[in-house]
Design a protein around this motif. Structure first.
Motif, PDB file in Angstrom:
ATOM      1  N   ARG A  68      32.984  31.178  51.940  1.00 51.59           N
ATOM      2  CA  ARG A  68      33.003  32.052  50.978  1.00 51.59           C
ATOM      3  C   ARG A  68      34.124  31.629  49.984  1.00 51.59           C
ATOM      4  O   ARG A  68      35.025  31.708  50.564  1.00 51.59           O
ATOM      5  CB  ARG A  68      33.047  33.361  51.351  1.00 51.59           C
ATOM      6  CG  ARG A  68      31.712  34.167  51.875  1.00 51.59           C
ATOM      7  CD  ARG A  68      30.630  34.524  50.761  1.00 51.59           C
ATOM      8  NE  ARG A  68      30.931  35.703  49.918  1.00 51.59           N
ATOM      9  CZ  ARG A  68      30.777  37.102  50.308  1.00 51.59           C
ATOM     10  NH1 ARG A  68      30.083  37.256  51.363  1.00 51.59           N
ATOM     11  NH2 ARG A  68      31.237  37.859  49.400  1.00 51.59           N
ATOM     12  N   SER A  69      33.843  31.411  48.542  1.00 51.41           N
ATOM     13  CA  SER A  69      34.755  31.204  47.622  1.00 51.41           C
ATOM     14  C   SER A  69      35.716  32.376  47.276  1.00 51.41           C
ATOM     15  O   SER A  69      35.174  32.957  46.328  1.00 51.41           O
ATOM     16  CB  SER A  69      34.120  30.455  46.580  1.00 51.41           C
ATOM     17  OG  SER A  69      35.219  30.075  45.636  1.00 51.41           O
ATOM     18  N   ALA A  70      36.453  32.688  47.997  1.00 49.38           N
ATOM     19  CA  ALA A  70      37.657  33.825  47.607  1.00 49.38           C
ATOM     20  C   ALA A  70      37.947  33.968  46.046  1.00 49.38           C
ATOM     21  O   ALA A  70      37.928  34.767  45.526  1.00 49.38           O
ATOM     22  CB  ALA A  70      38.592  34.089  48.610  1.00 49.38           C
ATOM     23  N   ALA A  71      38.352  32.499  45.755  1.00 50.21           N
ATOM     24  CA  ALA A  71      39.070  32.287  44.408  1.00 50.21           C
ATOM     25  C   ALA A  71      38.107  32.806  43.412  1.00 50.21           C
ATOM     26  O   ALA A  71      38.237  33.422  42.310  1.00 50.21           O
ATOM     27  CB  ALA A  71      39.668  30.998  44.214  1.00 50.21           C
ATOM     28  N   VAL A  72      36.755  32.304  43.635  1.00 46.87           N
ATOM     29  CA  VAL A  72      35.957  32.287  42.392  1.00 46.87           C
ATOM     30  C   VAL A  72      35.331  33.741  42.223  1.00 46.87           C
ATOM     31  O   VAL A  72      35.380  34.301  41.207  1.00 46.87           O
ATOM     32  CB  VAL A  72      34.650  31.460  42.670  1.00 46.87           C
ATOM     33  CG1 VAL A  72      33.411  31.736  41.575  1.00 46.87           C
ATOM     34  CG2 VAL A  72      34.982  29.821  42.564  1.00 46.87           C
ATOM     35  N   GLU A  73      34.937  34.326  43.715  1.00 51.09           N
ATOM     36  CA  GLU A  73      34.700  35.879  43.541  1.00 51.09           C
ATOM     37  C   GLU A  73      35.597  36.651  43.091  1.00 51.09           C
ATOM     38  O   GLU A  73      35.186  37.499  42.297  1.00 51.09           O
ATOM     39  CB  GLU A  73      34.148  36.110  45.166  1.00 51.09           C
ATOM     40  CG  GLU A  73      33.077  35.572  45.437  1.00 51.09           C
ATOM     41  CD  GLU A  73      32.465  35.766  47.039  1.00 51.09           C
ATOM     42  OE1 GLU A  73      33.273  36.686  47.691  1.00 51.09           O
ATOM     43  OE2 GLU A  73      31.764  35.176  47.554  1.00 51.09           O
ATOM     44  N   ALA A  74      37.074  36.528  43.413  1.00 49.67           N
ATOM     45  CA  ALA A  74      38.130  37.372  42.869  1.00 49.67           C
ATOM     46  C   ALA A  74      38.153  37.153  41.277  1.00 49.67           C
ATOM     47  O   ALA A  74      38.106  38.034  40.495  1.00 49.67           O
ATOM     48  CB  ALA A  74      39.235  36.899  43.441  1.00 49.67           C
ATOM     49  N   ALA A  75      37.884  36.045  40.953  1.00 50.93           N
ATOM     50  CA  ALA A  75      37.865  35.697  39.349  1.00 50.93           C
ATOM     51  C   ALA A  75      36.830  36.346  38.871  1.00 50.93           C
ATOM     52  O   ALA A  75      37.090  37.086  37.616  1.00 50.93           O
ATOM     53  CB  ALA A  75      37.973  34.227  39.003  1.00 50.93           C
ATOM     54  N   LEU A  76      35.759  36.364  39.303  1.00 51.18           N
ATOM     55  CA  LEU A  76      34.632  37.033  38.794  1.00 51.18           C
ATOM     56  C   LEU A  76      34.742  38.481  38.480  1.00 51.18           C
ATOM     57  O   LEU A  76      34.400  39.322  37.905  1.00 51.18           O
ATOM     58  CB  LEU A  76      33.262  36.668  39.515  1.00 51.18           C
ATOM     59  CG  LEU A  76      32.653  35.332  39.040  1.00 51.18           C
ATOM     60  CD1 LEU A  76      31.572  34.972  40.218  1.00 51.18           C
ATOM     61  CD2 LEU A  76      32.378  34.968  37.779  1.00 51.18           C
ATOM     62  N   ALA A  77      35.312  39.133  39.967  1.00 52.32           N
ATOM     63  CA  ALA A  77      35.429  40.439  40.151  1.00 52.32           C
ATOM     64  C   ALA A  77      36.190  41.133  38.980  1.00 52.32           C
ATOM     65  O   ALA A  77      36.591  42.080  38.650  1.00 52.32           O
ATOM     66  CB  ALA A  77      35.926  40.882  41.571  1.00 52.32           C
ATOM     67  N   GLY A  78      37.456  40.243  38.606  1.00 52.26           N
ATOM     68  CA  GLY A  78      38.587  40.402  37.748  1.00 52.26           C
ATOM     69  C   GLY A  78      38.007  40.396  36.139  1.00 52.26           C
ATOM     70  O   GLY A  78      38.943  40.448  35.179  1.00 52.26           O
ATOM     71  N   GLY A  79      36.688  39.980  36.192  1.00 51.57           N
ATOM     72  CA  GLY A  79      36.196  39.860  34.766  1.00 51.57           C
ATOM     73  C   GLY A  79      36.239  38.443  33.934  1.00 51.57           C
ATOM     74  O   GLY A  79      35.925  38.267  32.926  1.00 51.57           O
ATOM     75  N   ALA A  80      36.440  37.528  34.822  1.00 53.04           N
ATOM     76  CA  ALA A  80      36.689  35.956  34.257  1.00 53.04           C
ATOM     77  C   ALA A  80      35.062  35.536  33.755  1.00 53.04           C
ATOM     78  O   ALA A  80      34.080  35.995  34.608  1.00 53.04           O
ATOM     79  CB  ALA A  80      37.497  35.240  35.243  1.00 53.04           C
ATOM     80  N   SER A  81      34.995  34.831  32.772  1.00 51.87           N
ATOM     81  CA  SER A  81      33.781  34.114  32.771  1.00 51.87           C
ATOM     82  C   SER A  81      33.475  33.141  33.383  1.00 51.87           C
ATOM     83  O   SER A  81      34.491  32.865  34.523  1.00 51.87           O
ATOM     84  CB  SER A  81      33.917  33.253  31.163  1.00 51.87           C
ATOM     85  OG  SER A  81      34.780  32.260  31.464  1.00 51.87           O
ATOM     86  N   ALA A  82      32.153  32.675  33.555  1.00 54.96           N
ATOM     87  CA  ALA A  82      31.401  31.814  34.485  1.00 54.96           C
ATOM     88  C   ALA A  82      32.580  30.490  34.619  1.00 54.96           C
ATOM     89  O   ALA A  82      32.957  29.980  35.461  1.00 54.96           O
ATOM     90  CB  ALA A  82      30.340  31.440  34.324  1.00 54.96           C
ATOM     91  N   ALA A  83      32.711  30.116  33.475  1.00 55.11           N
ATOM     92  CA  ALA A  83      33.244  28.732  33.301  1.00 55.11           C
ATOM     93  C   ALA A  83      34.886  28.872  33.764  1.00 55.11           C
ATOM     94  O   ALA A  83      35.465  28.015  34.632  1.00 55.11           O
ATOM     95  CB  ALA A  83      33.508  28.526  31.732  1.00 55.11           C
ATOM     96  N   ASP A  84      35.578  30.081  33.441  1.00 56.19           N
ATOM     97  CA  ASP A  84      36.975  30.326  34.054  1.00 56.19           C
ATOM     98  C   ASP A  84      36.754  30.566  35.429  1.00 56.19           C
ATOM     99  O   ASP A  84      37.790  29.881  36.168  1.00 56.19           O
ATOM    100  CB  ASP A  84      37.544  31.426  33.466  1.00 56.19           C
ATOM    101  CG  ASP A  84      37.920  31.015  31.848  1.00 56.19           C
ATOM    102  OD1 ASP A  84      37.813  29.902  31.312  1.00 56.19           O
ATOM    103  OD2 ASP A  84      37.952  32.295  31.318  1.00 56.19           O
ATOM    104  N   ALA A  85      36.070  30.885  36.082  1.00 53.43           N
ATOM    105  CA  ALA A  85      35.577  31.272  37.556  1.00 53.43           C
ATOM    106  C   ALA A  85      35.427  29.862  38.180  1.00 53.43           C
ATOM    107  O   ALA A  85      36.223  29.502  39.180  1.00 53.43           O
ATOM    108  CB  ALA A  85      34.650  32.258  37.830  1.00 53.43           C
ATOM    109  N   ALA A  86      34.673  29.092  37.758  1.00 55.24           N
ATOM    110  CA  ALA A  86      34.275  27.953  38.212  1.00 55.24           C
ATOM    111  C   ALA A  86      35.650  27.000  38.269  1.00 55.24           C
ATOM    112  O   ALA A  86      35.728  26.208  39.071  1.00 55.24           O
ATOM    113  CB  ALA A  86      33.312  27.073  37.403  1.00 55.24           C
ATOM    114  N   ALA A  87      36.462  27.016  37.089  1.00 55.69           N
ATOM    115  CA  ALA A  87      37.824  26.345  37.177  1.00 55.69           C
ATOM    116  C   ALA A  87      38.675  26.350  38.383  1.00 55.69           C
ATOM    117  O   ALA A  87      39.546  25.465  38.724  1.00 55.69           O
ATOM    118  CB  ALA A  87      38.426  26.675  35.893  1.00 55.69           C
ATOM    119  N   VAL A  88      38.476  27.599  39.242  1.00 59.38           N
ATOM    120  CA  VAL A  88      39.409  27.843  40.180  1.00 59.38           C
ATOM    121  C   VAL A  88      38.702  27.653  41.629  1.00 59.38           C
ATOM    122  O   VAL A  88      39.166  27.754  42.644  1.00 59.38           O
ATOM    123  CB  VAL A  88      40.007  29.010  40.224  1.00 59.38           C
ATOM    124  CG1 VAL A  88      40.822  29.546  39.144  1.00 59.38           C
ATOM    125  CG2 VAL A  88      38.750  30.206  40.572  1.00 59.38           C
TER     126      VAL A  88
END
Lengths: 153, 273
Positions: free
Chosen positions: B218-238
């Motif tokens: 599971r991608s912890a970094a992407v899921e945390a970014a999304l949970a923190g309100g990041a856009s899909a593009a910003d979440a994909a960057a991590v």
């Protein structure tokens, strides 16, 4: 171990080691050499046979796993009077083979495909045969053969 | 190529299989469809002394409505998963991902449980199982226990199953209205994913990746970014942050990291739209 099967409608039995692959059971014990060994790594599909009506790569199955199964090989496709199976006839009509090495596996995989999807599109035939390689690269006429057998070309 | 010699035991049911595992310990290996195990045995990468054939335990091949989940018997073949109307309606990503495994002849023999228990970091099905947050049911000599998908894959070709345990059922939540996507990048038909990304969006979004580490994950970094309100593009960057992807002929770590960012972006775009 004794492995009893039904192959092309006939009861068969052979005493083999547990590690015997199905393809060697067919070729070496039952002397049905129409099924070829190609890559021997379940990639090329030359060894495709039907187990209980479904295409299977016989290099990646133990003979022991086929105990009690109904197996069909390329030798069992034509009728007893020599009339070709419609898939074989279509391969002949459309020149769906060049060197012929992949052909038994192609016919077995293609006939299994048509059982599951009797009227495939060209794309579905190509995807359905993704596990069968023709090193002559004769795919165009192979696909044409399958579509012809399906009545769609 | 012929496997090394072994003793063959056919188990008529799960209890007989577990008894054989208990008797033979680490020397025994369960074989379902055999499409992961037999290639390893032919290459002599594994040489079990005893092969316990569980492939004909028909009562572990089913797809049933379990109320809030769909219960799938571990010995259900990939083709049955791929073509299941129940799964297409209730957990469509799993039926879709099953259609990406190998080729049709392989899918006639290979089983869902066998693929998961093999624990290959590059195989497709773990991505769907992780993104769906499925539950795996293991049976051993002392009864059965449930294992969360995120706790199941523990190392390269290693799982949380004990040597005397057998995977018997996979429970996937019903998510008929969830957005989902599976992005598999490979060069040839029937190949493993060079990188694969699964996303399931159902309120929150789960993202899983294959071939980006020594286990499916599971991608912890992407899921945390999304949970923190990041856009899909910003979440994909991590997407590659904190990961150590494998390096092989298909690509080095930097190439896989790039693929992960691109594929997570595409998966989120499809699943969250």
């Amino acid at each position: 171990m004794q492995v009893e099967t039904t192959v092309n409608g006939k009861a068969m039995s052979a005493d083999v080691e547990p590690r015997t692959l199905l393809v060697h059971y067919l070729r070496d014990e039952l002397e049905l050499t129409g099924t070829n060994v190609g890559c021997d790594t379940s990639s090329c599909g030359a060894c495709t046979v039907h187990i209980d009506g479904e295409s299977v790569k016989s290099c990646t199955m133990l003979a022991a796993q086929a105990r009690g199964a109904e197996i069909t090989t390329i030798e069992g496709m034509a009728s007893a009077d020599g009339t070709l199976h419609p898939m074989q006839a279509a391969f002949m009509e459309c020149h769906g083979l060049q060197c012929g090495y992949c052909t038994p596996g192609m016919v077995m995989a293609a006939s299994s495909l048509l059982k599951e999807n009797p009227n495939p599109t060209e794309q579905e035939v190509r995807e359905g045969l993704e596990g069968n390689l023709c090193r002559c690269t004769g795919y165009h006429n192979i696909v044409k053969s399958v579509l012809t057998a399906a009545g769609g070309a | 190529m012929i496997p090394a010699s072994f003793d063959y035991v056919e188990a008529e049911n799960a209890d007989a299989a577990i008894a054989a595992l208990t008797e033979h310990g680490d020397e025994a290996k369960l074989m379902a469809g055999g499409h992961s195990l037999i290639p390893l045995m032919k290459f002599r990468l594994t040489t079990p002394q005893v092969v316990v054939d569980i492939g004909r335990i028909n009562d572990l091949s089913y797809i049933n409505d379990g109320g809030d989940h769909i219960a799938i018997g571990a010995l259900t073949r990939h083709m049955a998963v791929e073509t299941s109307d129940v799964l297409k309606a209730q957990a469509p990503i799993l039926a879709h991902v099953a259609s990406h495994v190998g080729d049709p002849s392989v899918r006639h023999r290979g089983t869902l449980g066998g693929s998961l228990a093999h624990g290959d970091p590059a195989s497709d099905l773990p991505a769907a199982i992780l993104a769906l947050n499925a539950t795996l049911v293991a049976k051993g000599p002392n009864g059965q226990r449930e294992i969360s998908a995120s706790d199941f894959f523990t190392g390269f070709l290693e799982t949380a199953l004990a040597s005397d345990e057998m995977l018997t059922e996979i429970r996937v939540p019903k998510v008929p209205d969830a957005g989902w996507s599976y992005q598999k990048f490979n060069r040839r038909a029937q190949d493993w994913a060079i990188v694969g990304v699964a996303a399931v969006s159902n309120g929150s979004t789960n993202v899983a990746m294959v071939n980006m580490g020594h286990t499916p994950l599971r991608s912890a970094a992407v899921e945390a970014a999304l949970a923190g309100g990041a856009s899909a593009a910003d979440a994909a960057a991590v997407a590659a942050e904190g990961l150590t992807p494998p390096e092989d002929l298909n690509g080095d770590a930097e190439y896989r990291s790039h693929l992960a960012r691109v594929l997570v972006g595409r998966a989120l775009g499809e699943a969250m739209s």
